[in-house]
Design a protein around this motif. Sequence first.
Motif, short mmCIF file in Angstrom:
data_model
loop_
_atom_site.label_atom_id
_atom_site.label_comp_id
_atom_site.label_asym_id
_atom_site.label_seq_id
_atom_site.Cartn_x
_atom_site.Cartn_y
_atom_site.Cartn_z
N UNK A 152 8.71 -0.29 -8.68
CA UNK A 152 8.39 -0.93 -7.40
C UNK A 152 7.28 -0.17 -6.68
N UNK A 153 7.31 1.17 -6.77
CA UNK A 153 6.25 1.97 -6.13
C UNK A 153 4.90 1.70 -6.77
N UNK A 154 4.92 1.33 -8.04
CA UNK A 154 3.68 1.06 -8.76
C UNK A 154 3.16 -0.34 -8.48
N UNK A 155 4.07 -1.31 -8.31
CA UNK A 155 3.65 -2.71 -8.24
C UNK A 155 3.70 -3.31 -6.84
N UNK A 156 4.42 -2.68 -5.91
CA UNK A 156 4.55 -3.25 -4.57
C UNK A 156 4.43 -2.16 -3.52
N UNK A 157 3.27 -2.06 -2.91
CA UNK A 157 3.09 -1.08 -1.85
C UNK A 157 1.82 -1.41 -1.08
N UNK A 208 -5.90 -1.63 -13.37
CA UNK A 208 -6.04 -0.34 -14.04
C UNK A 208 -6.61 0.71 -13.09
N UNK A 209 -7.53 0.30 -12.23
CA UNK A 209 -8.05 1.24 -11.22
C UNK A 209 -6.90 1.76 -10.36
N UNK A 210 -6.00 0.88 -9.95
CA UNK A 210 -4.85 1.29 -9.14
C UNK A 210 -3.93 2.22 -9.92
N UNK A 211 -3.65 1.90 -11.17
CA UNK A 211 -2.72 2.73 -11.94
C UNK A 211 -3.26 4.14 -12.13
N UNK A 212 -4.56 4.27 -12.33
CA UNK A 212 -5.15 5.60 -12.46
C UNK A 212 -4.99 6.38 -11.15
N UNK A 213 -5.24 5.70 -10.03
CA UNK A 213 -5.10 6.37 -8.73
C UNK A 213 -3.64 6.69 -8.44
N UNK A 214 -2.74 5.77 -8.77
CA UNK A 214 -1.30 6.00 -8.59
C UNK A 214 -0.86 7.24 -9.35
N UNK A 215 -1.32 7.39 -10.58
CA UNK A 215 -0.93 8.55 -11.38
C UNK A 215 -1.48 9.83 -10.76
N UNK A 216 -2.74 9.81 -10.34
CA UNK A 216 -3.32 10.99 -9.70
C UNK A 216 -2.53 11.39 -8.46
#
Length: 404
Positions: A67-72, A364-372
């Motif tokens: 949820x933190x990855x897909x809804x925020x 994918x841009x968001x997932x990279x930033x989320x991981x960082x």
Amino acid sequence: MASISTLNPSKTLPIISPSPSSHSIQNNHPFPSSSSSTIHFKTLQFSPKLSIVMAASKQQQHELSLNALTNSDRRDEVLIAAKSSLSNCLSETNLHLTIPALKSKTRGKVRDIYDGGDYLVLVTTDRQSAFDRVLASIPFKGQVLNDTSLWWFNQTHHIAPNAILAVPDQNVTIAKKCSVFPVEFVVRGYVTGSTDTSLWTVYKNGVRNYCGNALPEGMVKNERLPANIITPTTKAADHDVPITPDEIVQQGLMSQADYDEASRKALSLFEYGQRVASEHGLILVDTKYEFGKGPDGSVLLIDEVHTPDSSRYWLAHSYESRFQKGLEPENVDKEFLRLWFKDHCNPYEDKVLPDAPEDLVTELAWRYIFLFETITRSRFQIPETTEPIHDRITRNVSKALSLL
């Protein structure tokens, strides 16, 4: 006169509070903004080990959810910024044409490397690579990779010294020249993957000894290995080729002593990365490292460390239940983009690939930033888009080289 500042001083990650404000991320970004009139030249300082201070329990830490990855709100903010930056991605650089001190350019899959005499200038672009070719350009990707590697280089110096000298721009690292070993140290903790050289692909095809590692019978996809293993690869003309440690030495790619030292460092780096990832609710599944030999004979860590480009990450809290049900793990990397291309073309053989859908590119841009942000507990600084990225890099690198 350019100012001198310290890069990544020893730091403690912010305490996570169970209060409603606990999800805010402190903004301690180490780079100057693109509008800054000074260039921040940085000298690395390291603490002997990473200090992680958490007020929440380990159980709370491990419950990083999809949820933190897909809804925020943060995701919405990044997706809007990424969409507006699609036309300002850094897909190609030509600094050797704009900066006289740079003698030549070598174009890698993601990085453009420039010869600066005693130094190398490495520019991390927004190119997205998989299947040994470029698939797309992802907004902010180059900066995320540079930021992520910088954080890990800082935290792992006690395990493996590195070649980093300075970071004059969000997308640029200046490094010592060294003799690069023509071997990639791929370290794996799980049987997984979708490419031709992935461990699951070769395992399901019946291979039980891969790159010198004996693999047990009866394993299933996404299962954890009994112990972490190294599956080295070396470069052919345009793709990676699996190789055994004995072949590396026999072919003169590395001496036995250098291979032994680099492999020890690779396994130690991976074990450390797994611990840090676990403390942040993630599983570091596999990754790759590259090493070189410095002028003094020391083995140095180079290229990148534990980035979403070089590594596979899963969400930890749901892994076991999904594995028991035969479901794919919830991932925070580029695997979903790999799978899209495999479903829509033959990425190994088709001369022309379809364009990646815009929503996948921005996701994918968001997932990279989320991981960082999840790993570092710091807020990613979305770059200003008023100035072309290449112009900003040219200005900052020129200033940095004048100080070396």
